[in-house]
Design a protein around this motif. Structure first.
Motif, PDB file in Angstrom:
ATOM      1  N   GLU A 135      10.260   5.271 -14.559  1.00 29.31           N
ATOM      2  CA  GLU A 135       8.820   5.202 -14.831  1.00 29.31           C
ATOM      3  C   GLU A 135       8.237   3.872 -14.374  1.00 29.31           C
ATOM      4  O   GLU A 135       7.148   3.821 -13.812  1.00 29.31           O
ATOM      5  N   TRP A 136       8.947   2.773 -14.648  1.00 30.87           N
ATOM      6  CA  TRP A 136       8.464   1.462 -14.228  1.00 30.87           C
ATOM      7  C   TRP A 136       8.353   1.396 -12.710  1.00 30.87           C
ATOM      8  O   TRP A 136       7.382   0.867 -12.175  1.00 30.87           O
ATOM      9  N   GLN A 137       9.350   1.904 -11.999  1.00 35.82           N
ATOM     10  CA  GLN A 137       9.316   1.881 -10.536  1.00 35.82           C
ATOM     11  C   GLN A 137       8.192   2.749  -9.991  1.00 35.82           C
ATOM     12  O   GLN A 137       7.516   2.370  -9.034  1.00 35.82           O
ATOM     13  N   ILE A 138       7.990   3.923 -10.581  1.00 40.09           N
ATOM     14  CA  ILE A 138       6.918   4.816 -10.129  1.00 40.09           C
ATOM     15  C   ILE A 138       5.558   4.147 -10.297  1.00 40.09           C
ATOM     16  O   ILE A 138       4.671   4.288  -9.460  1.00 40.09           O
ATOM     17  N   ASN A 139       5.399   3.412 -11.381  1.00 35.55           N
ATOM     18  CA  ASN A 139       4.106   2.801 -11.693  1.00 35.55           C
ATOM     19  C   ASN A 139       3.968   1.357 -11.217  1.00 35.55           C
ATOM     20  O   ASN A 139       2.946   0.723 -11.471  1.00 35.55           O
ATOM     21  N   ALA A 140       4.970   0.836 -10.536  1.00 36.13           N
ATOM     22  CA  ALA A 140       4.909  -0.530 -10.014  1.00 36.13           C
ATOM     23  C   ALA A 140       3.897  -0.590  -8.870  1.00 36.13           C
ATOM     24  O   ALA A 140       3.667   0.412  -8.179  1.00 36.13           O
ATOM     25  N   PRO A 141       3.292  -1.767  -8.645  1.00 33.71           N
ATOM     26  CA  PRO A 141       2.377  -1.890  -7.504  1.00 33.71           C
ATOM     27  C   PRO A 141       3.118  -1.558  -6.216  1.00 33.71           C
ATOM     28  O   PRO A 141       4.294  -1.879  -6.062  1.00 33.71           O
ATOM     29  N   ASP A 142       2.412  -0.930  -5.302  1.00 39.55           N
ATOM     30  CA  ASP A 142       2.986  -0.538  -4.022  1.00 39.55           C
ATOM     31  C   ASP A 142       3.285  -1.787  -3.200  1.00 39.55           C
ATOM     32  O   ASP A 142       2.391  -2.579  -2.924  1.00 39.55           O
ATOM     33  N   LYS A 143       4.534  -1.958  -2.796  1.00 38.59           N
ATOM     34  CA  LYS A 143       4.941  -3.136  -2.020  1.00 38.59           C
ATOM     35  C   LYS A 143       4.237  -3.201  -0.672  1.00 38.59           C
ATOM     36  O   LYS A 143       3.891  -4.256  -0.183  1.00 38.59           O
ATOM     37  N   ASP A 144       4.002  -2.023  -0.045  1.00 42.21           N
ATOM     38  CA  ASP A 144       3.316  -1.996   1.240  1.00 42.21           C
ATOM     39  C   ASP A 144       1.855  -2.435   1.086  1.00 42.21           C
ATOM     40  O   ASP A 144       1.318  -3.154   1.915  1.00 42.21           O
ATOM     41  N   ALA A 145       1.217  -2.009  -0.015  1.00 38.99           N
ATOM     42  CA  ALA A 145      -0.184  -2.385  -0.247  1.00 38.99           C
ATOM     43  C   ALA A 145      -0.303  -3.874  -0.530  1.00 38.99           C
ATOM     44  O   ALA A 145      -1.265  -4.516  -0.116  1.00 38.99           O
ATOM     45  N   GLU A 146       0.686  -4.448  -1.232  1.00 35.09           N
ATOM     46  CA  GLU A 146       0.663  -5.879  -1.542  1.00 35.09           C
ATOM     47  C   GLU A 146       0.789  -6.714  -0.276  1.00 35.09           C
ATOM     48  O   GLU A 146       0.193  -7.762  -0.146  1.00 35.09           O
ATOM     49  N   ALA A 147       1.589  -6.229   0.679  1.00 31.60           N
ATOM     50  CA  ALA A 147       1.825  -6.978   1.906  1.00 31.60           C
ATOM     51  C   ALA A 147       0.602  -6.973   2.823  1.00 31.60           C
ATOM     52  O   ALA A 147       0.430  -7.846   3.650  1.00 31.60           O
ATOM     53  N   ALA A 148      -0.259  -5.991   2.681  1.00 34.25           N
ATOM     54  CA  ALA A 148      -1.426  -5.848   3.568  1.00 34.25           C
ATOM     55  C   ALA A 148      -2.518  -6.848   3.270  1.00 34.25           C
ATOM     56  O   ALA A 148      -2.609  -7.552   2.385  1.00 34.25           O
TER      57      ALA A 148
END
Length: 148
Positions: A135-148
């Protein structure tokens, strides 16, 4: 990233069913001795290919693998998840879950061994209920979106 595309073109028609791929790999194996290496590369590419769900934006694996036996020979058959019939998708997902169970069993043996040979240390406790972690991983911020 390696991709294998949506299916196999056979006599001018695109097929998303793994039956043709199975036949193709079997012919390669018989006619081309290096086909084992190519089959491994094909499988690696098939495992790695992902797409994003058009509604949720979540990544998913494009190709489902089903391990089966033909006589004494083990085979891995691949199909596109978007075209897979339910019985194929279910079998593939159950097999992936069984792999997770096997990993958990081996992890337990490893923890038990370490705890036994290091009995003067605090024992390592390794919970196997992964519900919260998933659940934590599913709801974690998207790593790709953070890098953009």
């Amino acid at each position: 990233m390696k991709t294998i595309g949506p299916g196999l073109e056979y006599r001018g028609a695109m097929s998303v069913h793994w039956n043709y791929i199975d036949i193709h790999i079997d012919l390669l194996r018989r006619l081309w001795p290096e086909s084992v290496r190519l089959t491994e590369q094909f499988s690696e590419g098939a495992r790695e290919e992902t797409r994003r769900d058009e509604v949720t934006g979540s990544p998913y694996r494009v190709n489902l693998a089903v391990t089966t036996w033909q006589g004494k020979e083990q085979m891995t058959l691949w199909t596109d998840i978007d075209a897979a019939p339910r019985h194929i998708a279910h079998k593939s997902l159950v097999q992936r879950r069984e792999q997770m169970v096997g990993d958990a069993v081996q992890l337990t043996f490893d923890v038990m061994h370490w705890n036994r040979i290091n009995d003067v240390e605090d024992p390592i406790n390794m919970p196997l209920d992964l519900t919260d972690d998933v659940e934590w991983q599913i709801n974690a911020p998207d790593k790709d979106a953070e890098a953009a």
